[in-house]
Motif scaffolding. Structure first.
Motif, PDB file in Angstrom:
ATOM      1  N   HIS A   1      -2.915  -1.146 -17.975  1.00 25.34           N
ATOM      2  CA  HIS A   1      -3.848  -1.245 -16.847  1.00 25.34           C
ATOM      3  C   HIS A   1      -2.592   0.065 -16.380  1.00 25.34           C
ATOM      4  O   HIS A   1      -1.480   0.599 -17.314  1.00 25.34           O
ATOM      5  CB  HIS A   1      -2.641  -2.212 -15.833  1.00 25.34           C
ATOM      6  N   ARG A   2      -3.413   1.474 -15.580  1.00 22.41           N
ATOM      7  CA  ARG A   2      -3.439   2.618 -15.360  1.00 22.41           C
ATOM      8  C   ARG A   2      -3.283   3.095 -13.876  1.00 22.41           C
ATOM      9  O   ARG A   2      -4.294   2.159 -13.688  1.00 22.41           O
ATOM     10  CB  ARG A   2      -3.474   3.942 -15.923  1.00 22.41           C
ATOM     11  N   PHE A   3      -2.735   4.536 -13.323  1.00 27.25           N
ATOM     12  CA  PHE A   3      -2.874   4.551 -11.723  1.00 27.25           C
ATOM     13  C   PHE A   3      -3.630   6.151 -12.295  1.00 27.25           C
ATOM     14  O   PHE A   3      -2.558   6.729 -12.892  1.00 27.25           O
ATOM     15  CB  PHE A   3      -1.820   4.095 -11.499  1.00 27.25           C
ATOM     16  N   TYR A   4      -4.577   6.070 -10.760  1.00 28.94           N
ATOM     17  CA  TYR A   4      -4.770   7.669 -10.928  1.00 28.94           C
ATOM     18  C   TYR A   4      -5.214   7.817  -9.211  1.00 28.94           C
ATOM     19  O   TYR A   4      -4.539   6.975  -8.349  1.00 28.94           O
ATOM     20  CB  TYR A   4      -6.057   8.161 -10.725  1.00 28.94           C
ATOM     21  N   SER A   5      -4.481   9.088  -9.448  1.00 30.11           N
ATOM     22  CA  SER A   5      -3.784   9.413  -7.595  1.00 30.11           C
ATOM     23  C   SER A   5      -4.469   9.356  -6.575  1.00 30.11           C
ATOM     24  O   SER A   5      -6.566   9.393  -7.589  1.00 30.11           O
ATOM     25  CB  SER A   5      -3.035  10.584  -7.511  1.00 30.11           C
ATOM     26  N   ALA A   6      -4.619   9.424  -5.631  1.00 31.83           N
ATOM     27  CA  ALA A   6      -6.094   9.790  -4.509  1.00 31.83           C
ATOM     28  C   ALA A   6      -5.382  10.817  -3.829  1.00 31.83           C
ATOM     29  O   ALA A   6      -4.812  11.777  -3.980  1.00 31.83           O
ATOM     30  CB  ALA A   6      -5.941   8.127  -3.494  1.00 31.83           C
ATOM     31  N   ASP A   7      -6.428  11.256  -2.337  1.00 34.06           N
ATOM     32  CA  ASP A   7      -6.364  12.353  -2.450  1.00 34.06           C
ATOM     33  C   ASP A   7      -5.938  12.086  -1.037  1.00 34.06           C
ATOM     34  O   ASP A   7      -5.187  13.372   0.113  1.00 34.06           O
ATOM     35  CB  ASP A   7      -7.506  13.530  -2.333  1.00 34.06           C
ATOM     36  N   VAL A   8      -5.599  11.070  -0.405  1.00 34.23           N
ATOM     37  CA  VAL A   8      -5.103  10.813   0.579  1.00 34.23           C
ATOM     38  C   VAL A   8      -3.543   9.600   0.631  1.00 34.23           C
ATOM     39  O   VAL A   8      -3.028   9.109  -1.070  1.00 34.23           O
ATOM     40  CB  VAL A   8      -5.195   9.526   1.960  1.00 34.23           C
ATOM     41  N   ASN A   9      -2.429   9.378   1.290  1.00 37.25           N
ATOM     42  CA  ASN A   9      -1.754   9.053   1.564  1.00 37.25           C
ATOM     43  C   ASN A   9      -2.442   6.905   0.558  1.00 37.25           C
ATOM     44  O   ASN A   9      -3.055   6.747   1.275  1.00 37.25           O
ATOM     45  CB  ASN A   9      -0.857   7.935   1.959  1.00 37.25           C
ATOM     46  N   ARG A  10      -1.679   6.474  -0.446  1.00 36.95           N
ATOM     47  CA  ARG A  10      -2.043   5.405  -1.608  1.00 36.95           C
ATOM     48  C   ARG A  10      -0.885   4.287  -0.577  1.00 36.95           C
ATOM     49  O   ARG A  10       0.146   4.491  -1.251  1.00 36.95           O
ATOM     50  CB  ARG A  10      -2.737   5.412  -2.360  1.00 36.95           C
ATOM     51  N   TYR A  11      -1.466   2.799  -0.224  1.00 36.98           N
ATOM     52  CA  TYR A  11       0.424   2.247   0.227  1.00 36.98           C
ATOM     53  C   TYR A  11      -0.333   0.919  -0.364  1.00 36.98           C
ATOM     54  O   TYR A  11      -1.232   0.453  -0.669  1.00 36.98           O
ATOM     55  CB  TYR A  11       0.535   1.993   2.353  1.00 36.98           C
ATOM     56  N   THR A  12       0.596   0.300  -1.042  1.00 41.62           N
ATOM     57  CA  THR A  12       0.710  -0.771  -2.105  1.00 41.62           C
ATOM     58  C   THR A  12       2.215  -1.321  -1.395  1.00 41.62           C
ATOM     59  O   THR A  12       3.010  -1.274  -1.504  1.00 41.62           O
ATOM     60  CB  THR A  12       0.551  -0.599  -3.515  1.00 41.62           C
ATOM     61  N   ILE A  13       1.585  -2.746  -1.043  1.00 43.36           N
ATOM     62  CA  ILE A  13       2.477  -3.582  -1.322  1.00 43.36           C
ATOM     63  C   ILE A  13       2.399  -4.097  -2.523  1.00 43.36           C
ATOM     64  O   ILE A  13       1.159  -5.272  -3.075  1.00 43.36           O
ATOM     65  CB  ILE A  13       1.737  -5.030  -0.267  1.00 43.36           C
ATOM     66  N   GLY A  14       3.084  -4.963  -3.571  1.00 50.09           N
ATOM     67  CA  GLY A  14       3.729  -5.573  -4.600  1.00 50.09           C
ATOM     68  C   GLY A  14       4.220  -6.810  -4.716  1.00 50.09           C
ATOM     69  O   GLY A  14       5.739  -6.774  -4.152  1.00 50.09           O
TER      70      GLY A  14
ATOM     71  N   GLU B   1      -5.404  12.681 -11.258  1.00 58.49           N
ATOM     72  CA  GLU B   1      -4.312  13.089 -12.072  1.00 58.49           C
ATOM     73  C   GLU B   1      -3.952  11.371 -12.728  1.00 58.49           C
ATOM     74  O   GLU B   1      -3.717  10.637 -12.085  1.00 58.49           O
ATOM     75  CB  GLU B   1      -3.393  13.849 -12.465  1.00 58.49           C
ATOM     76  N   VAL B   2      -3.679  10.874 -13.533  1.00 57.68           N
ATOM     77  CA  VAL B   2      -3.129   9.488 -14.154  1.00 57.68           C
ATOM     78  C   VAL B   2      -1.537   9.591 -14.020  1.00 57.68           C
ATOM     79  O   VAL B   2      -0.699  10.652 -14.492  1.00 57.68           O
ATOM     80  CB  VAL B   2      -2.951   9.489 -16.060  1.00 57.68           C
ATOM     81  N   LEU B   3      -1.096   8.770 -12.446  1.00 54.19           N
ATOM     82  CA  LEU B   3      -0.359   8.801 -12.270  1.00 54.19           C
ATOM     83  C   LEU B   3       1.151   7.812 -12.742  1.00 54.19           C
ATOM     84  O   LEU B   3       2.416   8.218 -12.983  1.00 54.19           O
ATOM     85  CB  LEU B   3       0.130   7.836 -10.411  1.00 54.19           C
ATOM     86  N   LYS B   4       0.227   7.292 -14.343  1.00 49.35           N
ATOM     87  CA  LYS B   4       1.132   5.992 -14.361  1.00 49.35           C
ATOM     88  C   LYS B   4       0.254   5.990 -15.880  1.00 49.35           C
ATOM     89  O   LYS B   4      -1.022   5.846 -15.728  1.00 49.35           O
ATOM     90  CB  LYS B   4       1.495   4.893 -14.006  1.00 49.35           C
ATOM     91  N   LYS B   5       0.755   6.097 -17.812  1.00 50.88           N
ATOM     92  CA  LYS B   5      -0.279   6.208 -18.130  1.00 50.88           C
ATOM     93  C   LYS B   5      -0.651   4.345 -18.536  1.00 50.88           C
ATOM     94  O   LYS B   5       0.377   3.440 -18.031  1.00 50.88           O
ATOM     95  CB  LYS B   5       0.610   6.375 -19.646  1.00 50.88           C
ATOM     96  N   TRP B   6      -1.465   3.803 -19.825  1.00 50.55           N
ATOM     97  CA  TRP B   6      -1.755   2.724 -19.914  1.00 50.55           C
ATOM     98  C   TRP B   6      -0.479   1.993 -19.970  1.00 50.55           C
ATOM     99  O   TRP B   6       0.589   2.737 -21.102  1.00 50.55           O
ATOM    100  CB  TRP B   6      -2.809   2.781 -21.042  1.00 50.55           C
ATOM    101  N   HIS B   7       0.397   0.888 -19.629  1.00 51.35           N
ATOM    102  CA  HIS B   7       1.061   0.034 -19.967  1.00 51.35           C
ATOM    103  C   HIS B   7       0.385  -0.849 -19.212  1.00 51.35           C
ATOM    104  O   HIS B   7       0.201  -1.336 -18.583  1.00 51.35           O
ATOM    105  CB  HIS B   7       2.257   0.416 -18.879  1.00 51.35           C
TER     106      HIS B   7
END
Length: 205
Positions: free
Chosen positions: A165-178, A106-112
């Motif tokens: 841009h927007r983000f979709y969920s995964a079926d595993v933990n997703r780790y992001t350094i930003g 699912e979309v975790l965050k809409k287009w932004h």
């Protein structure tokens, strides 16, 4: 540990961005994934499963120190790639976010878009699994591009009024350094927020 010591690819569509594969040596990437910071103590950090700042771990500190030491070189390279004149820029603080798995993609965050005081944005992914992706979209050309979450990959983009841009969920933990590269002058922006607010979120471009 300097991000742009790696070979990188410049991609023009749907808007110009950089992709860096194999950001860290394999053993370093594995270590960073296994020792990813836990959420911070603030209510917001706990709710967003995020840690802000640089952890005391020596490997993470070495990465940040290496990039801060070559900060001006980093900014100059990005300005050259993206065709911007030299500005006084500074690297913003690190953030570490773990997005927990979802049953459906699912979309975790809409287009932004991002705040206009950010010149560039850097996202580094650790860990991978089935499903989940980052999607880039251009509201003018209607072009989109999808990047599956791939371990040890970075995406760097030129923040602008069309850099949706927007983000979709995964079926595993997703780790992001930003982290962001921001204008040193707090009054400087790279686009007019009255037309494109960074808080604007839309379902469709």
């Amino acid at each position: 540990m300097y991000l742009l010591d790696n070979q990188f690819e410049v991609i023009e569509q749907p808007w110009k961005h950089i992709v860096v594969n194999d950001v860290f040596p394999p053993d370093v990437a594995k270590y960073m994934l296994e020792n990813f910071p836990q959420p911070g103590n603030s209510e917001k950090e706990q709710r967003q499963n995020k840690y802000l700042g640089c952890p005391e771990d020596p490997v993470f500190k070495e990465f940040w120190a290496a990039n801060m030491k070559r900060e001006k070189e980093f900014h100059s390279t990005l300005n050259e790639v993206f065709g911007h004149e030299e500005d006084l820029l500074e690297n913003g603080r690190l953030s570490f976010k773990c997005s927990v798995p979802r049953q459906s993609y699912e979309v975790l965050k809409k287009w932004h878009t991002d705040a206009s005081d950010k010149r560039y944005k850097i996202l580094i992914y650790l860990g991978s699994g089935d499903g989940g992706w980052l999607e880039l979209g251009n509201p003018i050309t209607k072009e989109t591009k999808r990047y599956d979450y791939v371990h040890n990959r970075a995406v760097i983009y030129d923040n602008s009024s069309v850099a949706f841009h927007r983000f979709y969920s995964a079926d595993v933990n997703r780790y992001t350094i930003g982290f962001s590269v921001k204008f040193s002058d707090p009054t400087k922006t790279n686009y007019d927020e009255s037309a494109y607010s960074h808080l604007q979120m839309v379902d469709e471009l």
